[in-house]
Design a protein around this motif. Structure first.
Motif, mmCIF file in Angstrom:
data_model
loop_
_atom_site.group_PDB
_atom_site.id
_atom_site.type_symbol
_atom_site.label_atom_id
_atom_site.label_comp_id
_atom_site.label_asym_id
_atom_site.label_seq_id
_atom_site.Cartn_x
_atom_site.Cartn_y
_atom_site.Cartn_z
ATOM 1 N N MET A 1 0.824 -1.166 0.000
ATOM 2 C CA MET A 1 0.000 0.000 0.000
ATOM 3 C C MET A 1 0.884 1.252 0.000
ATOM 4 N N ILE A 2 1.914 1.260 0.820
ATOM 5 C CA ILE A 2 2.815 2.415 0.884
ATOM 6 C C ILE A 2 3.516 2.611 -0.459
ATOM 7 N N GLU A 3 3.971 1.526 -1.054
ATOM 8 C CA GLU A 3 4.637 1.598 -2.363
ATOM 9 C C GLU A 3 3.694 2.171 -3.417
ATOM 10 N N ARG A 4 2.454 1.698 -3.417
ATOM 11 C CA ARG A 4 1.473 2.167 -4.415
ATOM 12 C C ARG A 4 1.177 3.648 -4.248
ATOM 13 N N PHE A 5 0.850 4.076 -3.039
ATOM 14 C CA PHE A 5 0.517 5.486 -2.829
ATOM 15 C C PHE A 5 1.732 6.384 -3.026
ATOM 16 N N GLY A 6 2.900 5.915 -2.617
ATOM 17 C CA GLY A 6 4.115 6.686 -2.856
ATOM 18 C C GLY A 6 4.376 6.867 -4.340
ATOM 19 N N THR A 7 4.164 5.801 -5.099
ATOM 20 C CA THR A 7 4.345 5.869 -6.552
ATOM 21 C C THR A 7 3.353 6.842 -7.179
ATOM 22 N N LEU A 8 2.108 6.795 -6.736
ATOM 23 C CA LEU A 8 1.108 7.730 -7.260
ATOM 24 C C LEU A 8 1.470 9.181 -6.919
ATOM 25 N N LEU A 9 1.945 9.398 -5.705
ATOM 26 C CA LEU A 9 2.381 10.742 -5.318
ATOM 27 C C LEU A 9 3.539 11.190 -6.205
ATOM 28 N N GLY A 10 4.505 10.316 -6.425
ATOM 29 C CA GLY A 10 5.656 10.651 -7.262
ATOM 30 C C GLY A 10 5.272 10.925 -8.705
ATOM 31 N N ARG A 11 4.317 10.185 -9.225
ATOM 32 C CA ARG A 11 3.853 10.450 -10.590
ATOM 33 C C ARG A 11 3.167 11.800 -10.660
ATOM 34 N N GLY A 12 2.439 12.143 -9.603
ATOM 35 C CA GLY A 12 1.782 13.458 -9.565
ATOM 36 C C GLY A 12 2.780 14.602 -9.480
ATOM 37 N N THR A 13 3.773 14.451 -8.616
ATOM 38 C CA THR A 13 4.776 15.514 -8.512
ATOM 39 C C THR A 13 5.594 15.604 -9.798
ATOM 40 N N ALA A 14 5.822 14.479 -10.457
ATOM 41 C CA ALA A 14 6.548 14.482 -11.731
ATOM 42 C C ALA A 14 5.767 15.247 -12.790
ATOM 43 N N ALA A 15 4.462 15.021 -12.838
ATOM 44 C CA ALA A 15 3.625 15.731 -13.813
ATOM 45 C C ALA A 15 3.637 17.232 -13.536
ATOM 46 N N LEU A 16 3.462 17.598 -12.270
ATOM 47 C CA LEU A 16 3.483 19.029 -11.915
ATOM 48 C C LEU A 16 4.812 19.671 -12.261
ATOM 49 N N ALA A 17 5.899 19.011 -11.904
ATOM 50 C CA ALA A 17 7.227 19.567 -12.158
ATOM 51 C C ALA A 17 7.508 19.669 -13.651
ATOM 52 N N SER A 18 7.028 18.718 -14.423
ATOM 53 C CA SER A 18 7.287 18.706 -15.860
ATOM 54 C C SER A 18 6.460 19.751 -16.604
ATOM 55 N N VAL A 19 5.216 19.952 -16.183
ATOM 56 C CA VAL A 19 4.323 20.867 -16.893
ATOM 57 C C VAL A 19 4.526 22.313 -16.463
ATOM 58 N N PHE A 20 4.656 22.558 -15.157
ATOM 59 C CA PHE A 20 4.692 23.930 -14.654
ATOM 60 C C PHE A 20 6.095 24.472 -14.404
ATOM 61 N N ASP A 21 7.103 23.623 -14.374
ATOM 62 C CA ASP A 21 8.489 24.035 -14.154
ATOM 63 C C ASP A 21 8.648 24.920 -12.906
ATOM 64 N N PRO A 22 8.168 24.440 -11.745
ATOM 65 C CA PRO A 22 8.315 25.233 -10.516
ATOM 66 C C PRO A 22 9.729 25.130 -9.964
ATOM 67 N N GLU A 23 10.042 25.978 -9.013
ATOM 68 C CA GLU A 23 11.334 25.884 -8.330
ATOM 69 C C GLU A 23 11.337 24.755 -7.314
ATOM 70 N N VAL A 24 10.150 24.439 -6.769
ATOM 71 C CA VAL A 24 10.026 23.403 -5.755
ATOM 72 C C VAL A 24 8.573 22.915 -5.742
ATOM 73 N N VAL A 25 8.353 21.647 -5.389
ATOM 74 C CA VAL A 25 7.015 21.106 -5.159
ATOM 75 C C VAL A 25 6.900 20.899 -3.653
ATOM 76 N N VAL A 26 5.878 21.505 -3.047
ATOM 77 C CA VAL A 26 5.689 21.441 -1.607
ATOM 78 C C VAL A 26 4.511 20.529 -1.291
ATOM 79 N N VAL A 27 4.745 19.524 -0.461
ATOM 80 C CA VAL A 27 3.688 18.622 -0.007
ATOM 81 C C VAL A 27 3.198 19.152 1.340
#
Length: 84
Positions: A1-27
């Motif tokens: 469960m931790i692996e799955r949710f962590g992977t989903l979080l990482g895919r989300g942060t990857a999409a945000l970082a790739s599309v918006f080019d922020p200086e940092v992603v804050v959780v």
């Protein structure tokens, strides 16, 4: 469960970082409480799915942790011009 949710979080942060080019992603919010558990799978997925530039964007926990949303809402209510 931790692996799955962590992977989903990482895919989300990857999409945000790739599309918006922020200086940092804050959780923030309640998810920041689980960041210690999710960090490994999230960072692996972020590195695997982000664009080359997006891989360089750091993913960090909000300084206010789970209280960040409440503090932001209070500030917006007290200072409506913040939302302008």
């Amino acid at each position: 469960m931790i692996e799955r949710f962590g992977t989903l979080l990482g895919r989300g942060t990857a999409a945000l970082a790739s599309v918006f080019d922020p200086e940092v992603v804050v959780v923030a919010g309640g998810l920041s409480d689980a960041l210690d558990l999710l960090r490994g799978p999230a960072l692996r997925a972020h590195a695997a799915y982000a664009s080359p530039a997006g891989r360089q964007v750091p993913v960090v926990r909000a300084a206010l942790g789970p209280g960040a949303g409440v503090v932001g809402a209070l500030r917006a209510a007290a200072e409506p011009e913040v939302l302008q």
